[in-house]
Design an enzyme around this catalytic site. Sequence first.
Site, PDB file in Angstrom:
ATOM      1  N   ASN A 133      70.840  58.635  49.045  1.00 28.80           N
ATOM      2  CA  ASN A 133      71.827  58.158  50.017  1.00 28.80           C
ATOM      3  C   ASN A 133      73.247  58.406  49.502  1.00 28.80           C
ATOM      4  OD1 ASN A 133      71.462  56.960  52.715  1.00 28.80           O
ATOM      5  ND2 ASN A 133      72.987  55.498  51.999  1.00 28.80           N
ATOM      6  N   GLU A 135      76.300  58.291  50.286  1.00 28.01           N
ATOM      7  CA  GLU A 135      77.385  58.977  51.003  1.00 28.01           C
ATOM      8  C   GLU A 135      77.582  60.405  50.498  1.00 28.01           C
ATOM      9  OE1 GLU A 135      76.914  55.406  51.632  1.00 28.01           O
ATOM     10  OE2 GLU A 135      78.307  55.383  49.948  1.00 28.01           O
ATOM     11  N   ASN A 193      65.037  55.053  47.130  1.00 27.76           N
ATOM     12  CA  ASN A 193      66.223  54.239  47.360  1.00 27.76           C
ATOM     13  C   ASN A 193      66.194  53.674  48.761  1.00 27.76           C
ATOM     14  OD1 ASN A 193      68.953  53.384  46.414  1.00 27.76           O
ATOM     15  ND2 ASN A 193      69.520  54.421  48.304  1.00 27.76           N
ATOM     16  N   GLU A 194      66.365  52.384  48.860  1.00 28.26           N
ATOM     17  CA  GLU A 194      66.361  51.738  50.170  1.00 28.26           C
ATOM     18  C   GLU A 194      65.220  52.294  51.025  1.00 28.26           C
ATOM     19  OE1 GLU A 194      70.610  50.208  51.290  1.00 28.26           O
ATOM     20  OE2 GLU A 194      70.467  52.355  51.502  1.00 28.26           O
ATOM     21  N   TYR A 245      75.782  43.846  50.499  1.00 30.58           N
ATOM     22  CA  TYR A 245      77.202  44.181  50.698  1.00 30.58           C
ATOM     23  C   TYR A 245      77.816  43.137  51.630  1.00 30.58           C
ATOM     24  CZ  TYR A 245      76.238  48.592  48.412  1.00 30.58           C
ATOM     25  OH  TYR A 245      75.903  49.545  47.480  1.00 30.58           O
ATOM     26  N   GLU A 279      72.105  46.903  43.632  1.00 32.57           N
ATOM     27  CA  GLU A 279      73.387  47.174  44.281  1.00 32.57           C
ATOM     28  C   GLU A 279      73.927  45.881  44.857  1.00 32.57           C
ATOM     29  OE1 GLU A 279      73.718  50.376  47.136  1.00 32.57           O
ATOM     30  OE2 GLU A 279      72.112  51.445  46.093  1.00 32.57           O
TER      31      GLU A 279
HETATM   32  C1  GAL Z   1      73.492  51.468  49.797  1.00 31.67           C
HETATM   33  C2  GAL Z   1      72.850  52.761  49.326  1.00 31.67           C
HETATM   34  C3  GAL Z   1      73.852  53.532  48.491  1.00 31.67           C
HETATM   35  C4  GAL Z   1      75.144  53.653  49.238  1.00 31.67           C
HETATM   36  C5  GAL Z   1      75.636  52.287  49.658  1.00 31.67           C
HETATM   37  C6  GAL Z   1      76.915  52.283  50.444  1.00 31.67           C
HETATM   38  O1  GAL Z   1      72.752  50.757  50.652  1.00 31.67           O
HETATM   39  O2  GAL Z   1      71.718  52.494  48.548  1.00 31.67           O
HETATM   40  O3  GAL Z   1      73.328  54.769  48.161  1.00 31.67           O
HETATM   41  O4  GAL Z   1      74.932  54.450  50.342  1.00 31.67           O
HETATM   42  O5  GAL Z   1      74.685  51.706  50.466  1.00 31.67           O
HETATM   43  O6  GAL Z   1      77.937  52.830  49.718  1.00 31.67           O
END
Ligand code: GAL
Length: 950
Positions: A133, A135, A193-194, A245, A279
């Site tokens: 992922n 970005e 990942n995710e 997040y 994360e």
């Molecule tokens: C997460 C993902 C990362 C990045 C992030 C946002 O969920 O695992 O790779 O995309 O979001 O910056």
Amino acid sequence: MLRSKGPQGRRVACWASLAMLLPAAVNAEAPAAGPAHTVTFDRHSLIIDGKPTYLWSGSFHYWRLPSPESWNDVLQKMKAAGFNAVEIYFDWGYHSTKRGVYDFTGIRDVDRLLDMARDVGIYVIARPGPYINAETDAGGFPGWLVTTAGKPRTTAPEYTAAYREWMTQIDRILARHQVTDGRGTVLLYQVENEFYNDSDDGRAYLQALEDKARADGITVPLFGNHNTNFFEGVGKLDMPGYDSYPMDFDCTRPERWNAVYDFASERRGLKNAPLFFPEYQGGAFDVWGGPGYEACRKLTGPAFERVFYEATMASGSTMQNFYMTYGGINWGWLSSPGVYTSYDYGAAITASRQLTPKYDQQKLIGYMTRAAAPLARTDAVGTSVPENPRLRVTARVNPDNGTRFYILRHADASDTTDDATHLKVALGNRGETTIPQAPGTTIHINGRDSKVLLANFRFGQQDLAYSTSELLTQLHEGKRDVAVLYGRTGEDGETVLRYRDRPDVRMIEGKIDTHWDAASHTLRLNYRHEGLSRVEIRQGDASLLLLLGDNAAAIRFWQLDTNDGPVLLRGPYLARAAEHRNDTLALTGDTDHAGDIEVFTAAGTRTVTWNGKPVGTTATASGSLLGHLDGPAPVTLPALNDWHIADGAPEIAARFDDRAWQATDRTSTPNDYWDHKLPILDSDDYGFHHGHVWYRGHFTATGKENAIQLSANLGVHLGNHGIFTAWINGHFLGNNPSGSQQFPIDPRWLKKGGDNVVSVLVENTGHLQEEHNGAFREPRGLLSARLEGSDAAIHWKIQGNVGGEDLPDTMRGPFNIGGLYGERNGWHLPGFNDSGWAKATLPRATDKPGMDWYRTSFKLDIPDGQDVPLAIRIHDAAPHHYRAIIFINGWQIGRYISDVGPQTDFELPPGLLNKHGENTIAIASWSTAQDGGLGEVSLVMQGNYTTGLK
Ligand code: GAL
């Protein structure tokens, strides 16, 4: 090596080999394998060599910093702030240009990166995907996978064969750096990942990845970043992981403040594993046209860090990684649609490697996680509510030694009022005591803030009953303990220590009231947090130097490990490493201005050196050595006045010779995303995966053609800014940013019965990230073309980057250039001779759409021992319609869109620069309308430091 079941039935890795656990920074060459390390875990924490360990980690992507010397800088800066781990995505597409071709040299030298991590003494949390992922283009899938059959992230055989190639390559490197083998610091390994596909096939896929990793010799625990998925059953991982997040990614309203989610129930749900955040929000990405990264840094600023990271701690997490701690740059065409060149992320360390107040805040908390070891093993425990109902406290206790942690904040975390309270804390077995005890004093939470207060904490020879100040660090040096406590400027502090008998108290600096209570055997210190106060407390052989500061004073402390124990110092911008050599303490670090350095070290140190030079010191009343460090010498940058210019789009002209270009003659593709007309026009099908692509369509005109309908896929989701421009026989037809348009043709432009040429230049903004539907395979470039007014067939030819998947410039790699005329002819390279080009001055306005290349060179002479982060700035007084691709010494370090923004300053990674000589800038500017050109271009200095970085 062998794998066995751990004491509580967990999967455990045991080994015989290597030396010390997380060694102090070593200056040595690659070590042979040394003593054994075990990496296990229980429901509280990770356990390394039997020691419960609080993981305080930050994300960093080496592929976003094409400058290996700077990797060391970032790793050292992280370590200096108290991070004990770095989390790293390994990007498949960055290493593989073509099926079967893998590059791990130069800026892709992952072995070197992992050696650096080992030498810095920081653990590595490896995240090799296959999907990441992040970005980045196609979420890390290589360009060649776009046109490889097999549904991605499934057990499809074609996809399986592809990812196994990558895993074999990357696992081989990771395996030889595992902490468990004593050869490196790779501590944990993330699988996918995710990944949320909980179907049978999803589980089988995950299990296949795990089996492959194990077969490749990965012995450290495998974990996921898949939230509650895969706790059990097929595909079960050793450790689950959450990502969170809480502020999301909208940086346009940086004052915004979201609710704090309490992960306590997730904590309770994990019976055998710690609450791990691979994360947790460390910043936010910004988008084309966004508010810029300072807004993201504000959204996720020090107050957010303090409140949210400590809330995570309060819910019982002992494994926190922050995404990102250093973001870097999407140089070349690394970004996925939506995001621009800078991936600064508003992180603790800026893209130009500078330390921010977010770094300071993380350091304050990170140091505490190291200094208060009992924090790695705590259970939630009941406690009285604060006397002030606007506040909320959570208590945790270490079951082995009774150390308590009280995490205090506003009940409504967004509250901005200043609230005072008393708290009830449990001291030993004596019920609850109301603190602070000194009449007229209170504990404050002023606005969006949080505090972690300790009680019943033993360290060195000391017994801390409690403190309303927070612990920065404590260490044992020679014969004494040293502790640094801190609080917000002007607020009261109360620290109570237990002693058998009344101790001797020697005031050194500041105003501290002391009160001995013979009945409870406690010494109470009351003070106000202001600057730095110092007191020495001595009883028998035990002595404590207590340093009591405000936040500003606390962030100036640095603690470094040496083979002879820890060293504390105060003053400079950054301290990198320390080494005792007989009676000399050799320190390295950076300064941003001249100032004091104070070194707290074992008696017997006579000489201090800083970056190899002796520092004159005097002994202080605190038993430390005080010296002076110089600041950086001023640096002036050359002006960029002398530009050369050339026409960069001869492809527009009808007479341009495209005989060597590939005909777009394919009629089948493994990419089931192509559901358009034939022949296939998708640039990926012709091996052009990144950057600009030209199409030239030839047709014999009847003279009746009155319009042409062109469709392209530019990746225009997410408001990103792809575009195409079309010309016919050299005449401008127009631009299109959305993907499809009919352009009128003036009959006077046609050559009836002759060869007519439609030239189309396409800029797409990369391949989509992949969810679970194959969207990264969406075609890029032209999709279809149709003339109106006649049935004349158009025969297309295509040209992207030279060589397609067979790159001539493997050093700079697949993302550096696309198919612009100048790129195909080396105009971006430093050695190119532009002496035949016309002279130009900037800013320069144009009145016709097209492409111009600009080149200049400049000399640098950066003083040795200085780190001067530089950027190229493009300044337009008002937006114009053009987009520029910027190269430094052949490396594409920026994409600027004048009428979109927001980025105007493009960081120059130091490894790409000649710091003592000539450097070349090349800029390709595509004027997309009549008011194009190129703005003023200058070099800017983002900082100036003396540095100990080699
Ligand atoms: C997460 C993902 C990362 C990045 C992030 C946002 O969920 O695992 O790779 O995309 O979001 O910056």
